[in-house]
Design a protein around this motif. Structure first.
Motif, PDB file in Angstrom:
ATOM      1  N   ARG A  71      47.781  45.336  67.335  1.00 30.42           N
ATOM      2  CA  ARG A  71      48.579  44.559  68.220  1.00 30.42           C
ATOM      3  C   ARG A  71      49.556  45.644  68.569  1.00 30.42           C
ATOM      4  O   ARG A  71      50.077  46.481  68.098  1.00 30.42           O
ATOM      5  CB  ARG A  71      49.126  43.461  67.539  1.00 30.42           C
ATOM      6  CG  ARG A  71      48.293  42.391  67.052  1.00 30.42           C
ATOM      7  CD  ARG A  71      47.348  41.659  68.125  1.00 30.42           C
ATOM      8  NE  ARG A  71      46.263  40.646  67.488  1.00 30.42           N
ATOM      9  CZ  ARG A  71      45.325  40.747  67.319  1.00 30.42           C
ATOM     10  NH1 ARG A  71      44.624  41.913  67.258  1.00 30.42           N
ATOM     11  NH2 ARG A  71      44.524  39.806  66.731  1.00 30.42           N
TER      12      ARG A  71
ATOM     13  N   CYS B 229      52.055  48.529  64.029  1.00 29.01           N
ATOM     14  CA  CYS B 229      50.785  49.144  64.272  1.00 29.01           C
ATOM     15  C   CYS B 229      50.557  50.517  64.687  1.00 29.01           C
ATOM     16  O   CYS B 229      49.896  51.201  64.394  1.00 29.01           O
ATOM     17  CB  CYS B 229      50.235  48.116  65.474  1.00 29.01           C
ATOM     18  SG  CYS B 229      49.775  46.599  64.584  1.00 29.01           S
TER      19      CYS B 229
ATOM     20  N   TYR C  69      44.093  48.826  74.895  1.00 29.11           N
ATOM     21  CA  TYR C  69      44.805  47.514  74.851  1.00 29.11           C
ATOM     22  C   TYR C  69      44.649  46.802  76.106  1.00 29.11           C
ATOM     23  O   TYR C  69      44.662  45.616  76.280  1.00 29.11           O
ATOM     24  CB  TYR C  69      45.986  47.611  74.221  1.00 29.11           C
ATOM     25  CG  TYR C  69      46.552  46.207  73.863  1.00 29.11           C
ATOM     26  CD1 TYR C  69      46.256  45.657  72.627  1.00 29.11           C
ATOM     27  CD2 TYR C  69      47.698  45.616  74.863  1.00 29.11           C
ATOM     28  CE1 TYR C  69      46.819  44.465  72.445  1.00 29.11           C
ATOM     29  CE2 TYR C  69      48.412  44.380  74.464  1.00 29.11           C
ATOM     30  CZ  TYR C  69      47.851  43.677  73.406  1.00 29.11           C
ATOM     31  OH  TYR C  69      48.432  42.476  73.076  1.00 29.11           O
TER      32      TYR C  69
ATOM     33  N   ASN D 119      50.897  37.345  69.135  1.00 31.76           N
ATOM     34  CA  ASN D 119      49.990  38.003  68.006  1.00 31.76           C
ATOM     35  C   ASN D 119      49.103  36.967  67.679  1.00 31.76           C
ATOM     36  O   ASN D 119      47.828  37.412  67.397  1.00 31.76           O
ATOM     37  CB  ASN D 119      51.178  38.259  66.806  1.00 31.76           C
ATOM     38  CG  ASN D 119      51.834  39.532  67.091  1.00 31.76           C
ATOM     39  OD1 ASN D 119      51.335  40.430  68.094  1.00 31.76           O
ATOM     40  ND2 ASN D 119      52.934  39.718  66.393  1.00 31.76           N
TER      41      ASN D 119
ATOM     42  N   ASP E 190      46.608  36.827  70.491  1.00 30.16           N
ATOM     43  CA  ASP E 190      46.099  37.954  70.881  1.00 30.16           C
ATOM     44  C   ASP E 190      46.369  38.123  72.474  1.00 30.16           C
ATOM     45  O   ASP E 190      45.328  38.588  73.088  1.00 30.16           O
ATOM     46  CB  ASP E 190      44.505  38.280  70.575  1.00 30.16           C
ATOM     47  CG  ASP E 190      44.188  39.823  70.625  1.00 30.16           C
ATOM     48  OD1 ASP E 190      45.191  40.626  70.856  1.00 30.16           O
ATOM     49  OD2 ASP E 190      42.918  39.894  70.688  1.00 30.16           O
TER      50      ASP E 190
ATOM     51  N   SER F 109      49.407  40.039  74.982  1.00 33.01           N
ATOM     52  CA  SER F 109      50.621  40.933  74.954  1.00 33.01           C
ATOM     53  C   SER F 109      51.778  40.186  75.055  1.00 33.01           C
ATOM     54  O   SER F 109      52.162  39.113  75.643  1.00 33.01           O
ATOM     55  CB  SER F 109      50.564  41.694  76.310  1.00 33.01           C
ATOM     56  OG  SER F 109      51.919  42.078  76.792  1.00 33.01           O
TER      57      SER F 109
ATOM     58  N   ASP G 293      57.072  44.946  72.644  1.00 36.49           N
ATOM     59  CA  ASP G 293      55.604  45.415  73.400  1.00 36.49           C
ATOM     60  C   ASP G 293      55.497  46.883  73.600  1.00 36.49           C
ATOM     61  O   ASP G 293      56.397  47.205  74.655  1.00 36.49           O
ATOM     62  CB  ASP G 293      55.633  44.483  74.626  1.00 36.49           C
ATOM     63  CG  ASP G 293      53.983  44.374  74.973  1.00 36.49           C
ATOM     64  OD1 ASP G 293      53.313  45.413  74.866  1.00 36.49           O
ATOM     65  OD2 ASP G 293      53.795  43.360  75.363  1.00 36.49           O
TER      66      ASP G 293
END
Length: 327
Positions: A21, A26, A50, A92, A95, A97, A149
């Motif tokens: 994510r 991550c 992504y 999250n 799934d 952003s 983000d």
């Protein structure tokens, strides 16, 4: 650090990103898994992959009933756990952003509050400055999404713009150190050009036996999708010149000598009169793209057609009146 990747290496990294994510944690996992690759390269690859993932799922997340479900779940959880980052957790979980989810829910909140859909200008201003949101709890949660983000949102947009500008300045500094005369994008636009590369060399150079008239700076990794898009929307239009420019032959791929370069370039049309905006010769001829964070090695297959790929400013340039690698 490895910058130019073969397809097998690239696919291994892409496969690993599928479980990630867009969070700081991550990114650490990615760096720990691939220590021989630069963090900038890994982040760029992850960001590109992504974004592809998000584009494939946006229709699902934008369905009115889905947005309503997200909004009600957020309202319920934020009431139960006001101190927790519930909007970030929800992003999250589904799934999506964090910044994209924040945008959907702020838009839904404003619709509820105002009784009508707010303008994009109002929405964008609140996402850039969450303190403008007339709900302190939602404002705090939106800010958490923006800060955490690494692929979307106003903060990422600002960072990407700054990094792009920084690498264009690095390129200009390198050209100045090499005592190469050039026009940058701003100068070209002032002359009336509409679509231009970042740099036009007033006198061409040769790199690895290939003539370079222009240079494009890309502060990203060059994957197949992005490179194909750049080829179609930018690079081929830079290269496409009128027939007069082809009157003289260019050196072959192995021609590195000063005499070969001079024989091809001496007297050629310079950047000052190639691609006149209101007629005359068209565009700029062959050039070079620098993907500062690396690229898929198999994409460097257009050299004979006038597009050379590099992952740094080359050290083996040949200039008119100078030898290879001269300073």
């Amino acid at each position: 650090m490895k910058m130019k990747l073969c397809r097998a290496e690239y696919k291994t990294i892409v496969k690993f990103t599928e479980q990630l994510r867009p969070t700081r944690q991550c990114m650490k996992m990615l760096k720990d898994r691939f220590p021989n690759h630069s963090q900038s390269t890994l982040l760029s690859i992850f960001s590109l992959e992504y974004q592809k993932r998000m584009r494939r799922s946006l229709v699902k997340h934008h369905a009115p009933d889905v947005i309503e479900d997200y909004y009600q779940r957020y309202r319920s959880e934020s009431a139960k756990r006001p101190a927790d980052p519930v909007l970030l957790e929800l992003a999250n979980e589904v799934d999506l952003s964090p910044s994209l989810l924040a945008r959907l829910l702020v838009e839904r909140f404003l619709e509820e509050k105002e009784g009508a859909v707010s303008s994009k200008q109002v929405l964008n201003s609140m996402l850039r400055e969450p303190s403008l949101i007339p709900d302190l709890q939602l404002a705090r949660h939106v800010e958490q999404c923006t800060v955490n983000d690494c692929c979307y949102g106003p903060l990422v947009d600002c960072i990407k713009h700054a990094i792009g500008q920084e690498h264009e300045e690095i390129l200009r500094k390198k050209l100045t150190e090499e005592k190469l005369s050039f026009l940058d994008e701003n100068q070209l636009r002032a002359k009336g050009y509409d679509k231009t590369p970042d740099i036009i060399l007033e006198v061409p150079i040769a790199v690895e036996g290939h003539i370079v008239h222009w240079i494009e700076s890309k502060a990203s990794f060059g994957d197949e999708h992005s490179h194909r898009t750049y080829l179609n929307e930018q690079f081929w239009s830079y290269w496409n010149r009128g027939p007069a420019v082809f009157e003289r032959g260019w050196p072959s791929a192995g021609a590195h000598s000063q005499s070969a370069v001079e024989a091809s370039c001496f007297g050629c049309v310079s950047a000052g009169n190639v691609s006149a905006p209101n007629g005359g010769l068209k565009r700029f001829g062959p050039g070079m793209v620098i993907y500062w964070y690396g690229f898929l090695a198999e994409l460097d297959c257009q050299r004979d057609r006038g597009i050379l790929l590099k992952d740094c400013f080359p050290s083996d340039i040949v200039t008119l009146g100078h030898g290879a690698g001269s300073r």
